[in-house]
Design a protein around this motif. Structure first.
Motif, PDB file in Angstrom:
ATOM      1  N   ILE A  10       0.834  -1.197   0.000  1.00 43.13           N
ATOM      2  CA  ILE A  10       0.000   0.000   0.000  1.00 43.13           C
ATOM      3  C   ILE A  10       0.868   1.247   0.000  1.00 43.13           C
ATOM      4  CG2 ILE A  10      -1.848   1.250   1.194  1.00 43.13           C
ATOM      5  CD1 ILE A  10      -2.552  -1.627   0.190  1.00 43.13           C
ATOM      6  N   VAL A  15      -0.070   6.769   4.850  1.00 41.46           N
ATOM      7  CA  VAL A  15       0.675   5.589   5.321  1.00 41.46           C
ATOM      8  C   VAL A  15       2.147   5.959   5.531  1.00 41.46           C
ATOM      9  CG1 VAL A  15       1.490   3.298   4.658  1.00 41.46           C
ATOM     10  CG2 VAL A  15      -0.898   3.929   4.265  1.00 41.46           C
ATOM     11  N   LEU A  43      -5.053  -0.128   5.666  1.00 42.38           N
ATOM     12  CA  LEU A  43      -4.770  -1.535   5.315  1.00 42.38           C
ATOM     13  C   LEU A  43      -6.074  -2.315   5.187  1.00 42.38           C
ATOM     14  CD1 LEU A  43      -1.717  -2.265   7.652  1.00 42.38           C
ATOM     15  CD2 LEU A  43      -1.696  -2.427   5.164  1.00 42.38           C
ATOM     16  N   TYR A  46      -7.988  -1.582   1.930  1.00 40.73           N
ATOM     17  CA  TYR A  46      -7.463  -2.293   0.756  1.00 40.73           C
ATOM     18  C   TYR A  46      -7.726  -3.794   0.843  1.00 40.73           C
ATOM     19  CZ  TYR A  46      -5.289   1.764  -1.308  1.00 40.73           C
ATOM     20  OH  TYR A  46      -5.084   2.976  -1.909  1.00 40.73           O
ATOM     21  N   ILE A 160      -2.694  -9.691   6.550  1.00 36.40           N
ATOM     22  CA  ILE A 160      -2.401  -8.261   6.614  1.00 36.40           C
ATOM     23  C   ILE A 160      -1.228  -8.058   7.560  1.00 36.40           C
ATOM     24  CG2 ILE A 160      -3.273  -5.971   7.239  1.00 36.40           C
ATOM     25  CD1 ILE A 160      -6.091  -6.962   6.717  1.00 36.40           C
ATOM     26  N   LEU A 162       1.708  -5.012   8.662  1.00 36.65           N
ATOM     27  CA  LEU A 162       2.066  -3.603   8.501  1.00 36.65           C
ATOM     28  C   LEU A 162       3.452  -3.468   7.870  1.00 36.65           C
ATOM     29  CD1 LEU A 162       1.603  -0.574   9.148  1.00 36.65           C
ATOM     30  CD2 LEU A 162       2.594  -1.025  11.376  1.00 36.65           C
ATOM     31  N   ILE A 182      -1.158  -8.345   2.196  1.00 41.31           N
ATOM     32  CA  ILE A 182      -1.333  -6.895   2.082  1.00 41.31           C
ATOM     33  C   ILE A 182      -0.414  -6.272   3.118  1.00 41.31           C
ATOM     34  CG2 ILE A 182      -2.962  -4.956   2.306  1.00 41.31           C
ATOM     35  CD1 ILE A 182      -4.456  -8.322   1.820  1.00 41.31           C
ATOM     36  N   THR A 183       0.488  -5.413   2.672  1.00 39.06           N
ATOM     37  CA  THR A 183       1.449  -4.824   3.609  1.00 39.06           C
ATOM     38  C   THR A 183       1.665  -3.354   3.275  1.00 39.06           C
ATOM     39  OG1 THR A 183       3.616  -5.196   4.651  1.00 39.06           O
ATOM     40  CG2 THR A 183       3.526  -5.436   2.268  1.00 39.06           C
ATOM     41  N   ALA A 184       2.170  -2.599   4.250  1.00 45.60           N
ATOM     42  CA  ALA A 184       2.408  -1.172   4.022  1.00 45.60           C
ATOM     43  C   ALA A 184       3.875  -0.886   3.702  1.00 45.60           C
ATOM     44  CB  ALA A 184       1.975  -0.360   5.241  1.00 45.60           C
TER      45      ALA A 184
END
Ligand SMILES: O=P(O)(O)OC[C@H]1O[C@H](OP(=O)(O)OP(=O)(O)O)[C@H](O)[C@@H]1O
Ligand SMILES: O=c1cc[nH]c(=O)[nH]1
Ligand SMILES: [Mg+2]
Length: 212
Positions: A10, A15, A43, A46, A160, A162, A182-184
């Motif tokens: 993301i 973020v 997060l 998304y 998910i 971070l 899904i990661t930042a």
């Protein structure tokens, strides 16, 4: 979301700003929690962006029109403790989601996950299971958690995280190609103590105000 072993990273100015607050070692617990809550919302947004919908008819004050309800059972599974920091943001979007808990800590010497608790809702096989943990380091905890969830019947799992280390991402994406991640942030590496570099330190300790 299509099945793929390529993580969704993301990228968003909020973020980037909040990750900086979380990384900064002098950030106070209260500010850490606020930044974590905000980033968790993004997060979650998304991670839920392709939820199936069911059409319904509703009457506005003016006329009858088509509306939508979410057509998907959702189970959120935080890996305790730090995973709890991401749960409320998801519940804000899907208030009827069930929550299963997986207690796991990483042994400080071996860096292997140690399981200490689990409590799952029924019918994991019918749900979208959102496994949440802010830190993906060696991937040992996520690996054990996904293995446990699959053995408990879960067929549709998303993870998910971070902040992810390349080592953990490679491990999970190779072993579980059907689990979208899904990661930042994908950070540089792990250090000799298997902490993420640059990372943010120990996520659970910083979120809960404890010390390892
Ligand atoms: O990818 P790994 O190498 O397994 O490391 C990641 C795990 O480490 C942290 O938990 P920790 O053991 O610190 O427990 P806590 O949440 O209770 O602080 C983190 O929240 C992950 O669960
Ligand atoms: O960097 C790391 C690695 C594991 N667990 C954390 O909380 N942080
Ligand atoms: Mg910890």
């Amino acid at each position: 979301m299509t099945n793929s072993n390529k993580p969704t990273i993301i990228q968003h100015p909020i973020v980037a700003r909040d990750l900086t607050i979380l990384r900064e070692s002098t950030t106070k617990t209260a500010d850490f929690r606020v930044a974590m809550a905000r980033i968790a919302t993004i997060l979650a947004y998304y991670a839920l962006k392709d939820l199936p919908l069911r059409e319904i008819e509703v009457d506005t004050p003016i006329t009858r029109t088509t509306g939508y309800q979410i057509d998907q059972k959702i189970v959120i599974v935080p890996i305790l403790r730090a995973g709890l920091s991401l749960v409320d943001a998801i519940i804000d979007f899907v208030p009827d989601a069930k929550v299963g808990h997986l207690g796991m800590y990483r042994d400080e010497t071996t860096h292997q996950p140690v399981d200490y608790y689990s409590n799952m809702p029924e019918d994991l096989d019918k749900a979208l299971v959102l496994l949440v943990d802010p830190m993906l380091a060696t991937g040992g905890s996520a690996d054990d958690a996904i293995d446990f969830l699959q053995n408990s019947g879960a067929e549709n799992i998303r993870f998910i995280s971070l902040i992810s280390a390349p080592e953990g991402l490679e491990r999970i994406s190779n072993k579980y190609p059907d689990v979208p991640i899904i990661t930042a942030a994908v950070d540089e590496k792990l250090n000799d103590n298997a902490f993420i570099v640059p990372g943010l330190g120990d996520a659970g300790d910083r979120y809960f105000g404890t010390h390892s």
